[in-house]
Design a protein around this motif. Structure first.
Motif, mmCIF file in Angstrom:
data_model
loop_
_atom_site.group_PDB
_atom_site.id
_atom_site.type_symbol
_atom_site.label_atom_id
_atom_site.label_comp_id
_atom_site.label_asym_id
_atom_site.label_seq_id
_atom_site.Cartn_x
_atom_site.Cartn_y
_atom_site.Cartn_z
ATOM 1 N N LEU A 1 2.209 1.201 -3.655
ATOM 2 C CA LEU A 1 1.029 2.323 -4.628
ATOM 3 C C LEU A 1 1.504 3.951 -4.037
ATOM 4 O O LEU A 1 1.044 4.515 -5.058
ATOM 5 C CB LEU A 1 -0.121 1.288 -4.468
ATOM 6 C CG LEU A 1 -0.076 0.052 -4.965
ATOM 7 C CD1 LEU A 1 -0.871 -0.702 -4.400
ATOM 8 C CD2 LEU A 1 0.384 -0.035 -6.105
ATOM 9 N N GLU A 2 0.849 4.188 -2.979
ATOM 10 C CA GLU A 2 0.265 5.638 -2.749
ATOM 11 C C GLU A 2 1.385 6.385 -3.401
ATOM 12 O O GLU A 2 0.761 7.380 -3.348
ATOM 13 C CB GLU A 2 0.285 5.708 -1.029
ATOM 14 C CG GLU A 2 0.787 6.954 -0.398
ATOM 15 C CD GLU A 2 -1.032 7.430 -0.886
ATOM 16 O OE1 GLU A 2 -1.291 8.519 -0.790
ATOM 17 O OE2 GLU A 2 -2.070 6.902 -1.112
ATOM 18 N N GLN A 3 3.176 6.246 -3.186
ATOM 19 C CA GLN A 3 3.802 7.532 -3.900
ATOM 20 C C GLN A 3 3.043 7.722 -5.703
ATOM 21 O O GLN A 3 3.341 8.530 -5.966
ATOM 22 C CB GLN A 3 5.324 6.365 -3.389
ATOM 23 C CG GLN A 3 5.344 5.253 -4.439
ATOM 24 C CD GLN A 3 6.731 5.197 -4.164
ATOM 25 O OE1 GLN A 3 7.703 6.108 -3.951
ATOM 26 N NE2 GLN A 3 6.988 3.604 -4.127
ATOM 27 N N TYR A 4 2.627 6.492 -6.101
ATOM 28 C CA TYR A 4 1.840 6.903 -7.291
ATOM 29 C C TYR A 4 0.560 6.986 -7.613
ATOM 30 O O TYR A 4 0.785 7.968 -8.403
ATOM 31 C CB TYR A 4 2.639 4.915 -7.906
ATOM 32 C CG TYR A 4 3.948 4.390 -8.338
ATOM 33 C CD1 TYR A 4 4.613 5.491 -8.938
ATOM 34 C CD2 TYR A 4 4.538 3.847 -7.301
ATOM 35 C CE1 TYR A 4 6.338 4.605 -9.833
ATOM 36 C CE2 TYR A 4 5.842 3.594 -7.011
ATOM 37 C CZ TYR A 4 6.666 3.373 -9.017
ATOM 38 O OH TYR A 4 7.899 3.669 -8.916
ATOM 39 N N ARG A 5 -0.041 7.340 -6.399
ATOM 40 C CA ARG A 5 -1.255 7.466 -6.849
ATOM 41 C C ARG A 5 -1.351 8.906 -6.626
ATOM 42 O O ARG A 5 -1.554 10.043 -6.984
ATOM 43 C CB ARG A 5 -2.426 6.921 -5.470
ATOM 44 C CG ARG A 5 -3.493 7.986 -5.334
ATOM 45 C CD ARG A 5 -3.423 7.820 -3.649
ATOM 46 N NE ARG A 5 -3.735 8.243 -2.913
ATOM 47 C CZ ARG A 5 -3.644 9.259 -2.517
ATOM 48 N NH1 ARG A 5 -4.150 10.040 -3.228
ATOM 49 N NH2 ARG A 5 -2.656 9.833 -1.044
ATOM 50 N N ARG A 6 0.019 10.070 -5.523
ATOM 51 C CA ARG A 6 0.017 10.417 -5.578
ATOM 52 C C ARG A 6 0.844 11.913 -7.138
ATOM 53 O O ARG A 6 0.610 12.870 -6.616
ATOM 54 C CB ARG A 6 1.097 11.179 -4.464
ATOM 55 C CG ARG A 6 1.068 11.559 -2.814
ATOM 56 C CD ARG A 6 1.553 11.271 -1.715
ATOM 57 N NE ARG A 6 3.098 10.791 -1.890
ATOM 58 C CZ ARG A 6 3.314 10.268 -1.082
ATOM 59 N NH1 ARG A 6 2.847 9.080 -0.257
ATOM 60 N NH2 ARG A 6 4.527 9.302 -1.174
ATOM 61 N N ASN B 1 -0.615 15.110 -11.660
ATOM 62 C CA ASN B 1 -0.910 15.327 -13.278
ATOM 63 C C ASN B 1 -2.327 15.635 -13.274
ATOM 64 O O ASN B 1 -2.516 16.286 -14.232
ATOM 65 C CB ASN B 1 -0.869 13.619 -13.622
ATOM 66 C CG ASN B 1 0.859 13.655 -13.474
ATOM 67 O OD1 ASN B 1 1.926 14.457 -13.210
ATOM 68 N ND2 ASN B 1 1.414 12.059 -13.921
ATOM 69 N N TRP C 1 0.026 10.199 -10.089
ATOM 70 C CA TRP C 1 -0.946 10.984 -10.189
ATOM 71 C C TRP C 1 -1.949 11.262 -10.427
ATOM 72 O O TRP C 1 -2.211 12.399 -10.998
ATOM 73 C CB TRP C 1 -2.527 9.185 -10.588
ATOM 74 C CG TRP C 1 -1.139 8.570 -11.861
ATOM 75 C CD1 TRP C 1 -0.705 7.505 -11.430
ATOM 76 C CD2 TRP C 1 -1.030 8.288 -13.140
ATOM 77 N NE1 TRP C 1 0.111 6.888 -12.870
ATOM 78 C CE2 TRP C 1 -0.180 7.738 -13.689
ATOM 79 C CE3 TRP C 1 -1.540 9.575 -13.759
ATOM 80 C CZ2 TRP C 1 0.313 7.551 -14.753
ATOM 81 C CZ3 TRP C 1 -1.533 9.563 -15.498
ATOM 82 C CH2 TRP C 1 -0.656 8.187 -15.246
ATOM 83 N N GLU C 2 -2.573 12.068 -8.629
ATOM 84 C CA GLU C 2 -2.981 13.097 -8.356
ATOM 85 C C GLU C 2 -2.777 14.309 -8.879
ATOM 86 O O GLU C 2 -3.537 15.135 -8.888
ATOM 87 C CB GLU C 2 -3.692 13.377 -7.135
ATOM 88 C CG GLU C 2 -4.010 12.034 -6.515
ATOM 89 C CD GLU C 2 -4.705 11.593 -5.343
ATOM 90 O OE1 GLU C 2 -3.856 12.180 -4.293
ATOM 91 O OE2 GLU C 2 -4.857 11.218 -4.724
ATOM 92 N N SER D 1 0.980 -0.799 0.052
ATOM 93 C CA SER D 1 0.170 0.281 0.211
ATOM 94 C C SER D 1 0.510 1.578 -0.110
ATOM 95 O O SER D 1 0.597 2.471 -1.015
ATOM 96 C CB SER D 1 -1.164 -0.010 1.410
ATOM 97 O OG SER D 1 -1.753 1.227 1.564
ATOM 98 N N ASN D 2 2.109 1.485 0.330
ATOM 99 C CA ASN D 2 2.823 2.478 0.849
ATOM 100 C C ASN D 2 3.822 2.300 -0.593
ATOM 101 O O ASN D 2 3.563 3.791 -1.015
ATOM 102 C CB ASN D 2 3.717 1.778 2.058
ATOM 103 C CG ASN D 2 3.336 2.196 3.297
ATOM 104 O OD1 ASN D 2 2.007 2.597 4.086
ATOM 105 N ND2 ASN D 2 3.636 1.544 4.405
#
Length: 109
Positions: free
Chosen positions: A82-87, A92, A89-90, A79-80
């Motif tokens: 994946l979280e860095q990639y979520r940030r 972007n 994309w957000e 989860s941690n």
């Protein structure tokens, strides 16, 4: 193979994800875990071995029964990650939103 690699490899299979979802509700024996699936006990045991090797589940010694339970740490690490990639994309998407607003409302010079 890293812990993260083992976690994602184990999560790649829908049966193993379903087993984890069941274990998120509480401990269960192999027999209980087999109930919703139309597969053999050896097949379930192979899935459980993959999950256990990845550290996603553990076996509890309780007399004759050997219930399994979910282990949160490897999922937390995934989860941690994946979280860095979520940030990213957000960020972007926020820039894209700004660009779209600018294109819809051109300023007059």
């Amino acid at each position: 193979m890293s812990q993260l690699d083992r976690t994602f490899a184990a999560l790649a299979d829908p049966t193993r994800r379903a087993i984890l979802a069941r274990l998120a509700e509480g401990e269960a024996t192999v027999t209980e875990l087999m109930e919703p699936f139309d597969i053999s006990q050896p097949a379930i045991s192979r899935h459980l071995k993959v999950l256990e090797t990845a550290g996603l589940i553990s076996t509890i010694r309780a007399g004759q029964a050997r219930p399994r339970r979910i282990e949160a740490e490897p999922l937390s690490e995934a989860s941690n990650w994946l979280e860095q990639y979520r940030r990213i994309w957000e960020g972007n998407f926020a820039r894209l939103d700004t660009l779209l607003v600018d294109l819809q409302n051109p300023t007059k010079d």
